[in-house]
Design a protein around this motif. Structure first.
Motif, PDB file in Angstrom:
ATOM      1  N   CYS A   1       0.829  -1.211   0.000  1.00  0.00           N
ATOM      2  CA  CYS A   1       0.000   0.000   0.000  1.00  0.00           C
ATOM      3  C   CYS A   1       0.861   1.258   0.000  1.00  0.00           C
ATOM      4  O   CYS A   1       0.511   2.250  -0.662  1.00  0.00           O
ATOM      5  CB  CYS A   1      -0.931  -0.009   1.221  1.00  0.00           C
ATOM      6  SG  CYS A   1      -2.241  -1.240   1.134  1.00  0.00           S
TER       7      CYS A   1
ATOM      8  N   VAL B   1       1.950   1.669  -3.537  1.00  0.00           N
ATOM      9  CA  VAL B   1       0.844   2.090  -4.405  1.00  0.00           C
ATOM     10  C   VAL B   1       0.518   3.561  -4.180  1.00  0.00           C
ATOM     11  O   VAL B   1       0.194   4.299  -5.126  1.00  0.00           O
ATOM     12  CB  VAL B   1      -0.393   1.206  -4.174  1.00  0.00           C
ATOM     13  CG1 VAL B   1      -1.617   1.748  -4.919  1.00  0.00           C
ATOM     14  CG2 VAL B   1      -0.111  -0.223  -4.623  1.00  0.00           C
ATOM     15  N   LEU B   2       0.609   4.025  -2.937  1.00  0.00           N
ATOM     16  CA  LEU B   2       0.297   5.418  -2.632  1.00  0.00           C
ATOM     17  C   LEU B   2       1.309   6.397  -3.216  1.00  0.00           C
ATOM     18  O   LEU B   2       1.033   7.597  -3.301  1.00  0.00           O
ATOM     19  CB  LEU B   2       0.201   5.616  -1.115  1.00  0.00           C
ATOM     20  CG  LEU B   2      -1.058   5.048  -0.444  1.00  0.00           C
ATOM     21  CD1 LEU B   2      -0.933   5.113   1.062  1.00  0.00           C
ATOM     22  CD2 LEU B   2      -2.300   5.801  -0.915  1.00  0.00           C
TER      23      LEU B   2
ATOM     24  N   ALA C   1       2.032   6.532  -6.213  1.00  0.00           N
ATOM     25  CA  ALA C   1       1.468   6.943  -7.504  1.00  0.00           C
ATOM     26  C   ALA C   1       0.326   7.934  -7.343  1.00  0.00           C
ATOM     27  O   ALA C   1      -0.224   8.393  -8.355  1.00  0.00           O
ATOM     28  CB  ALA C   1       0.993   5.721  -8.286  1.00  0.00           C
TER      29      ALA C   1
ATOM     30  N   GLN D   1      -3.394   9.262  -5.025  1.00  0.00           N
ATOM     31  CA  GLN D   1      -4.652   8.717  -4.551  1.00  0.00           C
ATOM     32  C   GLN D   1      -5.724   8.829  -5.623  1.00  0.00           C
ATOM     33  O   GLN D   1      -5.680   9.728  -6.463  1.00  0.00           O
ATOM     34  CB  GLN D   1      -5.094   9.444  -3.283  1.00  0.00           C
ATOM     35  CG  GLN D   1      -4.094   9.342  -2.128  1.00  0.00           C
ATOM     36  CD  GLN D   1      -4.601  10.016  -0.875  1.00  0.00           C
ATOM     37  OE1 GLN D   1      -5.778  10.316  -0.760  1.00  0.00           O
ATOM     38  NE2 GLN D   1      -3.711  10.265   0.071  1.00  0.00           N
ATOM     39  N   GLY D   2      -6.689   7.905  -5.550  1.00  0.00           N
ATOM     40  CA  GLY D   2      -7.769   7.882  -6.528  1.00  0.00           C
ATOM     41  C   GLY D   2      -8.604   6.623  -6.356  1.00  0.00           C
ATOM     42  O   GLY D   2      -8.259   5.730  -5.555  1.00  0.00           O
TER      43      GLY D   2
ATOM     44  N   ILE E   1      -9.075   4.020  -8.402  1.00  0.00           N
ATOM     45  CA  ILE E   1      -8.362   2.807  -8.794  1.00  0.00           C
ATOM     46  C   ILE E   1      -7.314   2.450  -7.749  1.00  0.00           C
ATOM     47  O   ILE E   1      -7.124   1.270  -7.403  1.00  0.00           O
ATOM     48  CB  ILE E   1      -7.715   3.009 -10.179  1.00  0.00           C
ATOM     49  CG1 ILE E   1      -8.791   3.288 -11.222  1.00  0.00           C
ATOM     50  CG2 ILE E   1      -6.888   1.795 -10.569  1.00  0.00           C
ATOM     51  CD1 ILE E   1      -8.253   3.560 -12.609  1.00  0.00           C
ATOM     52  N   ASN E   2      -6.653   3.470  -7.263  1.00  0.00           N
ATOM     53  CA  ASN E   2      -5.662   3.252  -6.220  1.00  0.00           C
ATOM     54  C   ASN E   2      -6.298   2.626  -4.987  1.00  0.00           C
ATOM     55  O   ASN E   2      -5.751   1.688  -4.394  1.00  0.00           O
ATOM     56  CB  ASN E   2      -5.002   4.592  -5.877  1.00  0.00           C
ATOM     57  CG  ASN E   2      -3.814   4.442  -4.951  1.00  0.00           C
ATOM     58  OD1 ASN E   2      -3.934   3.871  -3.874  1.00  0.00           O
ATOM     59  ND2 ASN E   2      -2.670   4.967  -5.360  1.00  0.00           N
ATOM     60  N   PHE E   3      -7.461   3.127  -4.601  1.00  0.00           N
ATOM     61  CA  PHE E   3      -8.146   2.592  -3.419  1.00  0.00           C
ATOM     62  C   PHE E   3      -8.595   1.153  -3.641  1.00  0.00           C
ATOM     63  O   PHE E   3      -8.518   0.323  -2.727  1.00  0.00           O
ATOM     64  CB  PHE E   3      -9.351   3.482  -3.078  1.00  0.00           C
ATOM     65  CG  PHE E   3     -10.151   2.973  -1.917  1.00  0.00           C
ATOM     66  CD1 PHE E   3      -9.704   3.160  -0.613  1.00  0.00           C
ATOM     67  CD2 PHE E   3     -11.345   2.293  -2.118  1.00  0.00           C
ATOM     68  CE1 PHE E   3     -10.441   2.675   0.462  1.00  0.00           C
ATOM     69  CE2 PHE E   3     -12.084   1.815  -1.055  1.00  0.00           C
ATOM     70  CZ  PHE E   3     -11.625   2.009   0.247  1.00  0.00           C
TER      71      PHE E   3
ATOM     72  N   ILE F   1      -7.202  -1.088  -5.525  1.00  0.00           N
ATOM     73  CA  ILE F   1      -6.027  -1.958  -5.456  1.00  0.00           C
ATOM     74  C   ILE F   1      -5.645  -2.215  -4.007  1.00  0.00           C
ATOM     75  O   ILE F   1      -5.380  -3.355  -3.597  1.00  0.00           O
ATOM     76  CB  ILE F   1      -4.857  -1.332  -6.240  1.00  0.00           C
ATOM     77  CG1 ILE F   1      -5.189  -1.271  -7.731  1.00  0.00           C
ATOM     78  CG2 ILE F   1      -3.580  -2.128  -6.007  1.00  0.00           C
ATOM     79  CD1 ILE F   1      -4.142  -0.550  -8.548  1.00  0.00           C
ATOM     80  N   ARG F   2      -5.638  -1.150  -3.213  1.00  0.00           N
ATOM     81  CA  ARG F   2      -5.287  -1.316  -1.799  1.00  0.00           C
ATOM     82  C   ARG F   2      -6.324  -2.151  -1.070  1.00  0.00           C
ATOM     83  O   ARG F   2      -5.981  -2.967  -0.203  1.00  0.00           O
ATOM     84  CB  ARG F   2      -5.140   0.057  -1.140  1.00  0.00           C
ATOM     85  CG  ARG F   2      -3.910   0.818  -1.643  1.00  0.00           C
ATOM     86  CD  ARG F   2      -3.665   2.082  -0.836  1.00  0.00           C
ATOM     87  NE  ARG F   2      -4.678   3.086  -1.082  1.00  0.00           N
ATOM     88  CZ  ARG F   2      -5.452   3.627  -0.162  1.00  0.00           C
ATOM     89  NH1 ARG F   2      -5.340   3.261   1.105  1.00  0.00           N
ATOM     90  NH2 ARG F   2      -6.337   4.552  -0.470  1.00  0.00           N
TER      91      ARG F   2
ATOM     92  N   THR G   1      -3.159   7.254   5.170  1.00  0.00           N
ATOM     93  CA  THR G   1      -2.839   8.214   4.134  1.00  0.00           C
ATOM     94  C   THR G   1      -1.562   8.952   4.523  1.00  0.00           C
ATOM     95  O   THR G   1      -1.477   9.495   5.631  1.00  0.00           O
ATOM     96  CB  THR G   1      -3.960   9.241   3.934  1.00  0.00           C
ATOM     97  OG1 THR G   1      -4.258   9.851   5.186  1.00  0.00           O
ATOM     98  CG2 THR G   1      -5.205   8.560   3.380  1.00  0.00           C
TER      99      THR G   1
END
Length: 235
Positions: free
Chosen positions: A168, A171-172, A174, A176-177, A179-181, A183-184, A234
């Motif tokens: 995570c 991934v963060l 890249a 927040q958004g 799609i990002n959420f 994936i996490r 976050t």
């Protein structure tokens, strides 16, 4: 005359011979093999001193402990019914995972008013207080597992969630958004299920058959709280 001649012979035969007089004439042939071993049995105290780790070097002790921690990590990554974590329990692995997870969950301070301390302490409180509560619940339900064995299993099974936290964080980077959420969320859900399955695989057999659900439910809540902390993090 004959009687006179026999009397000295009778006198000679009557004299006693030495007990070991004939042994000097006996020789052992070199062709006959002599087999056998002469061993001195060790006492129990000497055996304990030989198997003790007090005389080993510090490097050997550290490497032995690291190998033991690595083997327990492999048992968690490939969960199956085994008593490896229960037989050779330790708290080094749980401590390492707890510190790593707390460091990754620690938020960086921008305004200087918050130094991230509560987040670090919060992870310690949740992990150790939750593990102690689950252990006491297991003992009250009649489980045949010791206090530190339960702490060892619950601590080592945080490994999948620690991996989820690392993913995570990457991934963060890249941004927040939605799609990002998603994936996490997927990563945390998979690792959460992995932790629950791994812990129940080790702890299920230590509980009475009619109370396994009562013992597994607090474990579910324990890892759910940690998963929620990871998902809602976050930077």
């Amino acid at each position: 005359m004959a009687e006179a001649e026999e009397s000295p012979g009778e006198h000679e035969t009557a004299t006693p011979r030495p007990l070991f007089a004939g042994l000097s004439d006996i020789s052992i042939s070199q062709d006959i093999p002599i087999e056998g071993e002469i061993t001195i049995p060790m006492s129990a105290h000497a055996r304990e001193l030989d198997n003790s780790t007090l005389n080993e070097s510090v490097r050997h002790t550290i490497m032995r402990d690291l190998k033991a921690v690595g083997k327990k990590f492999m048992h968690v990554l490939y969960p199956r019914k085994s008593n490896a974590l229960l037989r050779d329990w330790d708290l080094w692995g749980p401590l390492i995972l707890c510190v790593t997870l707390a460091l990754m969950l620690q938020k960086s301070s921008v305004d200087g008013e918050k130094d991230g301390g509560p987040q670090f302490a919060e992870v310690f409180v949740v992990v150790w207080f939750g593990a102690v509560t689950i252990t006491l619940n297991s003992k009250l339900l009649g489980g045949n597992i010791s206090f530190f064995q339960s702490l060892c299993v619950l601590g080592y099974c945080i490994l999948p969630l620690t991996v989820a936290m690392l993913i995570c964080r990457l991934v963060l980077l890249a941004g927040q958004g939605p799609i990002n959420f998603m994936i996490r969320l997927f990563v945390v859900a998979v690792m959460f299920a992995w932790s629950v399955i791994a812990s129940t695989a080790f702890l299920a057999d230590s509980q009475p058959p009619n109370r396994k659900a009562l013992a597994v439910y607090p474990v579910f809540l324990f890892y759910f709280v940690i998963s929620w902390m990871i998902l809602t993090f976050t930077p």
